[in-house]
Design a protein around this motif. Structure first.
Motif, short mmCIF file in Angstrom:
data_model
loop_
_atom_site.label_atom_id
_atom_site.label_comp_id
_atom_site.label_asym_id
_atom_site.label_seq_id
_atom_site.Cartn_x
_atom_site.Cartn_y
_atom_site.Cartn_z
N LYS A 121 41.83 -43.13 71.93
CA LYS A 121 40.54 -42.46 71.99
C LYS A 121 39.41 -43.47 72.11
O LYS A 121 38.45 -43.28 72.88
N ARG A 122 39.51 -44.57 71.34
CA ARG A 122 38.47 -45.60 71.39
C ARG A 122 38.39 -46.23 72.77
O ARG A 122 37.30 -46.42 73.32
N ALA A 123 39.55 -46.54 73.34
CA ALA A 123 39.60 -47.15 74.67
C ALA A 123 39.04 -46.22 75.73
O ALA A 123 38.30 -46.64 76.64
N ALA A 124 39.37 -44.93 75.61
CA ALA A 124 38.87 -43.94 76.58
C ALA A 124 37.35 -43.82 76.49
O ALA A 124 36.65 -43.69 77.50
N LYS A 125 36.83 -43.86 75.26
CA LYS A 125 35.39 -43.76 75.04
C LYS A 125 34.67 -44.96 75.64
O LYS A 125 33.63 -44.82 76.28
N GLU A 126 35.26 -46.15 75.45
CA GLU A 126 34.66 -47.37 76.00
C GLU A 126 34.69 -47.35 77.53
O GLU A 126 33.73 -47.77 78.18
N GLU A 127 35.80 -46.86 78.08
CA GLU A 127 35.92 -46.80 79.53
C GLU A 127 34.88 -45.84 80.12
O GLU A 127 34.25 -46.13 81.14
N LYS A 128 34.69 -44.71 79.46
CA LYS A 128 33.71 -43.73 79.92
C LYS A 128 32.30 -44.32 79.87
O LYS A 128 31.51 -44.14 80.81
N ALA A 129 31.98 -45.03 78.78
CA ALA A 129 30.66 -45.63 78.64
C ALA A 129 30.43 -46.69 79.71
O ALA A 129 29.33 -46.80 80.28
N ALA A 130 31.48 -47.46 80.01
CA ALA A 130 31.36 -48.50 81.04
C ALA A 130 31.12 -47.89 82.42
O ALA A 130 30.30 -48.39 83.20
N LYS A 131 31.80 -46.79 82.71
CA LYS A 131 31.62 -46.13 84.01
C LYS A 131 30.22 -45.54 84.14
O LYS A 131 29.60 -45.60 85.19
N GLU A 132 29.72 -44.97 83.03
CA GLU A 132 28.37 -44.40 83.04
C GLU A 132 27.33 -45.48 83.25
O GLU A 132 26.36 -45.31 84.00
N ALA A 133 27.54 -46.64 82.61
CA ALA A 133 26.60 -47.75 82.76
C ALA A 133 26.63 -48.28 84.19
O ALA A 133 25.59 -48.63 84.76
N GLN A 134 27.84 -48.32 84.77
CA GLN A 134 27.99 -48.80 86.14
C GLN A 134 27.29 -47.85 87.11
O GLN A 134 26.64 -48.29 88.07
N ALA A 135 27.43 -46.55 86.86
CA ALA A 135 26.80 -45.55 87.72
C ALA A 135 25.28 -45.66 87.65
O ALA A 135 24.58 -45.55 88.68
N LYS A 136 24.74 -45.87 86.44
CA LYS A 136 23.28 -46.01 86.29
C LYS A 136 22.78 -47.27 86.99
O LYS A 136 21.70 -47.27 87.58
N ALA A 137 23.58 -48.33 86.92
CA ALA A 137 23.20 -49.59 87.57
C ALA A 137 23.12 -49.41 89.09
O ALA A 137 22.22 -49.95 89.74
N LYS A 138 24.04 -48.62 89.63
CA LYS A 138 24.04 -48.37 91.09
C LYS A 138 22.81 -47.57 91.51
O LYS A 138 22.22 -47.80 92.55
N VAL A 139 22.43 -46.61 90.65
CA VAL A 139 21.27 -45.80 90.95
C VAL A 139 19.99 -46.65 90.97
O VAL A 139 19.15 -46.51 91.85
N ARG A 140 19.90 -47.56 90.00
CA ARG A 140 18.72 -48.46 89.94
C ARG A 140 18.67 -49.38 91.16
O ARG A 140 17.60 -49.71 91.67
N ALA A 141 19.88 -49.79 91.59
CA ALA A 141 19.94 -50.71 92.73
C ALA A 141 19.52 -50.00 94.01
O ALA A 141 18.96 -50.58 94.91
#
Length: 206
Positions: A186-206
């Motif tokens: 569960k912890r790993a899945a939560k971290e992976e989800k957070a990382a993907k969300e951060a990556q998606a936000k970074a792409k939007v800013r770019a």
């Protein structure tokens, strides 16, 4: 079927699970959104409230639905969501009566391959792929039901020496190991989800 299991961590409940294919199936069905011991104690509680030493698929399948709900809701409740689970247990038993003449053990009796058994489990009401694979692993690891390719059909849950599910619980220590593994997943899945969300936000800013 007569094996020693410690899924419920309660002697009388485990004794029933060790000799009753239907009890084992119902326990697996109940195993969601509640502690595993609670789920696998459920079959004994239901049997006792019906006034029997075992579960009977024919009886449960034809039981008055409202009365069966009341049976599972009686305190202490059989599940966190006893009304919904009462309906699922009845649906499971109705399916077993229609397809296997009420004999839960016929699901795996003389089955040729793990893939075939997985297909049969997947067809059960309330059994998705993950639940079916876990129960397949449980049958192979603790009940001696080991058709050709059962470990492969059970996926990660069939791995020897793993502590991923109820299939690996043989006592209090292994129960804690399974809980720790689930928390880590569960912890790993939560971290992976957070990382993907951060990556998606970074792409939007770019």
């Amino acid at each position: 079927m007569n094996v020693t299991v410690r899924l419920a961590q309660q002697p009388q409940a485990d004794e029933l699970l060790g000799r009753s294919p239907l009890a084992a199936l119902v326990g697996m069905l109940l195993d969601q959104q509640v502690p595993m011991e609670w789920a696998f104690t459920g079959p004994l509680t239901i049997a006792q409230r019906l006034g029997h030493e075992d579960l009977d698929a024919h009886e449960i399948a034809t039981y008055n639905p409202e009365e069966f709900v009341a049976l599972l809701c009686e305190k202490p409740a059989v599940h966190r969501y006893p009304a919904a689970m009462a309906k699922r247990v009845q649906q499971l038993c109705q399916f077993l009566v229609a397809q296997y003449d009420g004999d839960a053990g016929a699901l795996w009796k003389d089955v040729a391959t793990g893939r075939e058994l997985l297909s049969r489990l997947n067809a059960l009401p309330g059994f998705g792929k993950q639940k079916s694979q876990i129960f397949l692993a449980l049958l192979g690891k603790q009940y001696g039901v080991q058709p050709q390719g059962w470990r492969e059909a059970a996926g990660l849950y069939g791995e020897e020496g793993s502590f991923r599910s109820v299939a690996d619980i043989t006592g209090p220590e292994s129960l804690e190991q399974v809980r720790a593994t689930k928390q880590e997943v569960k912890r790993a899945a939560k971290e992976e989800k957070a990382a993907k969300e951060a990556q998606a936000k970074a792409k939007v800013r770019a």
